[in-house]
Each structure stands twice: as structure tokens, then as C-alpha cells.
Design a protein around this motif. Structure first.
Motif, short mmCIF file in Angstrom:
data_model
loop_
_atom_site.label_atom_id
_atom_site.label_comp_id
_atom_site.label_asym_id
_atom_site.label_seq_id
_atom_site.Cartn_x
_atom_site.Cartn_y
_atom_site.Cartn_z
N LYS A 51 0.67 -1.28 0.12
CA LYS A 51 0.03 0.03 0.04
C LYS A 51 1.15 1.10 -0.01
O LYS A 51 0.52 2.27 -0.78
CB LYS A 51 -0.80 0.12 1.21
CG LYS A 51 -1.88 -1.22 1.28
CD LYS A 51 -2.76 -1.00 2.81
CE LYS A 51 -3.78 -2.21 2.96
NZ LYS A 51 -4.35 -2.39 3.96
N PRO A 61 -8.29 8.59 -6.77
CA PRO A 61 -8.11 7.50 -7.65
C PRO A 61 -7.13 6.47 -6.95
O PRO A 61 -7.48 5.27 -7.05
CB PRO A 61 -7.50 7.95 -8.95
CG PRO A 61 -8.05 9.25 -9.04
CD PRO A 61 -7.93 9.93 -7.67
N THR A 62 -6.04 6.86 -6.50
CA THR A 62 -5.16 5.99 -5.85
C THR A 62 -5.60 5.32 -4.71
O THR A 62 -5.65 4.13 -4.32
CB THR A 62 -3.82 6.56 -5.61
OG1 THR A 62 -3.20 7.25 -6.80
CG2 THR A 62 -2.64 5.71 -5.31
N PHE A 74 -8.37 2.71 -5.57
CA PHE A 74 -7.53 1.23 -5.99
C PHE A 74 -6.93 0.69 -4.77
O PHE A 74 -7.20 -0.74 -4.80
CB PHE A 74 -6.34 1.61 -7.12
CG PHE A 74 -5.62 0.63 -7.54
CD1 PHE A 74 -5.97 -0.56 -8.31
CD2 PHE A 74 -4.56 0.37 -6.75
CE1 PHE A 74 -5.42 -1.53 -8.51
CE2 PHE A 74 -3.62 -0.90 -7.13
CZ PHE A 74 -3.99 -1.67 -8.03
N VAL A 82 -9.91 -0.85 -2.86
CA VAL A 82 -10.36 -2.16 -3.47
C VAL A 82 -9.67 -3.26 -3.21
O VAL A 82 -9.89 -4.52 -2.94
CB VAL A 82 -10.69 -1.87 -4.95
CG1 VAL A 82 -11.22 -3.15 -5.51
CG2 VAL A 82 -11.80 -0.78 -5.09
N MET A 83 -8.37 -3.14 -3.49
CA MET A 83 -7.35 -4.11 -3.19
C MET A 83 -7.37 -4.53 -2.00
O MET A 83 -7.20 -5.90 -1.68
CB MET A 83 -5.94 -3.69 -3.79
CG MET A 83 -4.83 -4.75 -3.71
SD MET A 83 -3.27 -4.03 -4.12
CE MET A 83 -3.03 -2.86 -2.64
N THR A 141 -17.15 -5.27 -4.42
CA THR A 141 -16.01 -4.50 -5.46
C THR A 141 -17.01 -3.77 -6.53
O THR A 141 -16.59 -2.64 -6.78
CB THR A 141 -15.43 -5.50 -6.37
OG1 THR A 141 -14.74 -6.21 -5.36
CG2 THR A 141 -14.40 -4.88 -7.11
N GLN A 152 -18.09 -0.60 -4.63
CA GLN A 152 -16.89 0.21 -4.64
C GLN A 152 -16.61 0.92 -5.92
O GLN A 152 -16.10 2.29 -6.11
CB GLN A 152 -15.46 -0.46 -4.03
CG GLN A 152 -15.73 -0.91 -2.58
CD GLN A 152 -14.42 -1.66 -2.36
OE1 GLN A 152 -13.94 -2.43 -2.84
NE2 GLN A 152 -13.72 -0.99 -1.30
N MET A 153 -16.76 0.25 -6.78
CA MET A 153 -16.66 0.90 -8.17
C MET A 153 -17.50 1.82 -8.52
O MET A 153 -17.26 2.91 -9.05
CB MET A 153 -16.63 -0.17 -9.21
CG MET A 153 -15.38 -1.03 -9.29
SD MET A 153 -15.41 -2.53 -10.50
CE MET A 153 -15.31 -1.44 -11.90
N GLY A 161 -16.59 4.79 -6.46
CA GLY A 161 -15.37 5.53 -7.14
C GLY A 161 -15.94 6.50 -8.22
O GLY A 161 -15.36 7.61 -8.33
#
Length: 323
Positions: free
Chosen positions: A202, A242-243, A246, A249-250, A310, A313-314, A317
Motif C-alpha cells: 500500500k 483514484p489511488t 484502487f 478495493v485491493m 467490488t 466500491q466501483m 468511485g
């Protein structure tokens, strides 16, 4: 009808026919040259091993797992019935709900705390400080350390009798804590290990996102006299969305599939009573109880739940990007 009238009607008919344009033909795609055909052929040849690997080791087993989840598959890969009994038994299994509760606990605790700590450490490593390369190396060590070694180190740190953490707590007058045996504490112990072991990757991703922000923006903020705290919330955080999205989500997917920390750090009795996760429940049914069809149903439910999380979350986002 006179000759003049017939001539005028004929002219009008011709002019109307001229106004109606025939449908345009679609332009034909130009033929590929010999060099382009060769490039395309060798491109597929280069990608073919990867596609075969994905099909053999991912796609085909995934489809087989869905099929087996509806069967009574045994340890010898034999099955005789095809029904939904595995799913009915799963949603009436107390161990499943206990595993889901523990997994969601780790998600709720580890994802936001781990993300916040990673962001703070990435911001610190992005500053001009002495020994920055050494700190980056030390923080990256968990990513290249074997899970078994990590479990052994934390077993020593959490030991109730001679562990380093309890030894330090003794100086503050705190009695020994059963990090690995107290049912009220073991989930916190697992969360600490998960957060620590997941920081490295991370931090690298967040540090790359921070370094992609133009320095001119911060220089303009310094000229305007914007404070450091306001600069973080008004400049750094919005540009890191954006980071951060990501990484979140990961992190969700990683924690939902956590297994090695629980399996290697705690003994089997403690895992099955207080720290069991969904993936450990799958392992227990697949390799201890030899109920492979039931275990396949567990993985299908975990996949669906992970996919839904996911997708949510998308969607969030996308709304953040629009805003």
C-alpha cells in the motif's frame, strides 16, 4: 394536358428523384499488409502461453468449482447427486455465520486503519528526510517475508509469559495480556498482524500516487500561504482519490481472502472457536472433513460477496470522480 404541363411534371419528377440520394456505401476496411499480418500473428503467438495458462489454471477450475458446488463431491473426486443442498446447508451452518462475522470484523477494522497508516507513512516518506531510503527498505520488508516467518515472529511478540509486547506493558503497570488465548483479544491480535503485513504494498502504491502530483501545485499553495493541514485536505487528498480507491478495493479483496495469518499464528482449537475466517472454513471442509462439494459452495459464496463489494466500491468511485 398540354405539352408544357407534361414537360414541367417530368422536370419536377426528375428533380425530386435527384434530391433522393442513394444510401452511401460503407468504406471497405483496407486489407492488412504483409507486415501487419505478421505482427498480428506473432502478437497472438506471444500472448498464447498466457491465455492457455489463464484457461487451464483459472477459468476451467473456476467453472469446475461452480459445478462441484452443486454436488456431493468426496475426497476421491466422485459425486452422485446434483442439487442445491450444499447451499441450503451452508446458510444454516453456525460455523459459516461465525466465519462471516470474523471476516467482516477484520475488513471493518483493518481496511480503514491500514489505509490511513499507509497514507501517513507514504506522506512521510515523500518528504526530504534523512535516511529515507533506509526507512523505505524497512517498511518494504513485510512484503518479501515468508508468512511462516511472520507468524513465528508475532507468536513470540504476543506470547503471554515472555513476549516482548507484554514485557513492555509491564513497565506501565499493565498485567499480561493473552494475545493468543483470550477470546476477547484474539481478533485484535489478528487485525494487528494483518495491518502490519499489508502496509508495504500500500505504501508503495500511495507513494507513487503522491509523487505523480505536480510540485507546482504545492509551490502555488506555499505562495498563497495555505497551511499544511489545509493543503492536505484541499489538494493532496482530492488528487489522491483514484489511488486511494484502487488501494481500498485491493485491501477489501485481500482481507476477505485472509487465511495464512489465522492458520499459522493460532492453534486449531482457537481458530475454530474465535478467529475462523471464510477461507479457513473452506480449508477445514475441503481437507479435514473431505467435504469438497460443500467447500466449493463456500468459495462460490465468497466470490459472489467479493464481487458485490467490488461493484459497490466501483460505483462509489465513479460518483467520486464525477463529483
Amino acid at each position: 394536358m398540354s405539352l408544357a404541363d407534361s414537360v414541367s411534371v417530368t422536370v419536377k419528377h426528375k428533380s425530386h428523384a435527384a434530391d433522393v440520394k442513394p444510401p452511401t456505401k460503407t468504406t471497405a476496411r483496407p486489407a492488412l499488409t504483409r507486415l501487419e499480418r505478421a505482427e498480428r500473428f506473432w502478437g497472438w503467438i506471444m500472448v498464447l502461453p498466457l491465455l492457455i495458462g489463464l484457461a487451464v489454471f483459472y477459468f476451467i477450475p473456476f467453472v469446475q468449482n461452480i459445478f462441484y458446488s452443486f454436488t456431493d463431491l468426496d475426497q476421491f473426486m466422485n459425486w452422485s447427486t446434483f442439487d442445491i443442498n450444499n447451499y441450503l446447508d451452508l446458510f444454516s451452518d453456525d460455523d459459516f455465520y461465525s466465519a462471516v462475522f470474523n471476516t467482516l470484523f477484520y475488513v471493518v477494522v483493518c481496511v480503514p486503519i491500514g489505509l490511513a497508516i499507509s497514507l501517513l507513512l507514504a506522506i512521510g516518506l515523500n518528504q526530504n528526510i534523512r535516511g529515507k531510503a533506509l526507512f523505505r527498505t524497512l517498511l518494504f520488508l513485510p512484503a518479501v517475508t515468508m508468512p511462516a516467518a511472520v507468524a513465528m515472529v508475532w507468536q513470540w511478540l504476543f506470547n503471554k509469559d515472555f513476549g516482548l509486547i507484554n514485557y513492555l506493558l509491564h513497565f506501565f503497570g499493565v498485567s499480561a495480556v493473552g494475545w493468543l488465548s483470550d477470546p476477547d483479544i484474539v481478533r485484535i491480535s489478528v487485525s494487528i498482524i494483518i495491518i502490519w503485513s499489508s502496509l508495504a504494498l500500500k505504501i508503495i502504491i500511495l507513494l507513487a500516487g503522491l509523487q505523480s502530483i505536480p510540485r507546482s501545485i504545492y509551490e502555488a499553495a506555499d505562495i498563497d500561504g495555505i497551511s499544511t493541514l489545509r493543503r492536505f485536505f484541499c489538494l493532496t487528498l482530492p488528487m489522491m482519490v483514484p489511488t486511494l480507491f484502487f488501494v481500498s478495493v485491493m485491501s477489501f479483496i485481500e482481507v476477505l481472502q485472509i487465511f495464512d495469518v489465522v492458520f499459522l499464528t493460532f492453534d486449531r482449537s482457537m481458530v475454530e472457536s474465535d478467529t475462523m475466517t471464510v477461507t479457513y472454513l473452506f480449508y477445514k471442509n475441503a481437507f479435514y472433513l473431505q467435504q469438497k462439494g460443500y467447500a466449493s459452495a463456500i468459495t462460490v459464496v465468497l466470490f459472489i460477496f467479493t464481487m458485490l463489494i467490488t461493484l459497490v466500491q466501483m460505483a462509489i468511485g465513479k460518483r467520486l470522480k464525477v463529483a
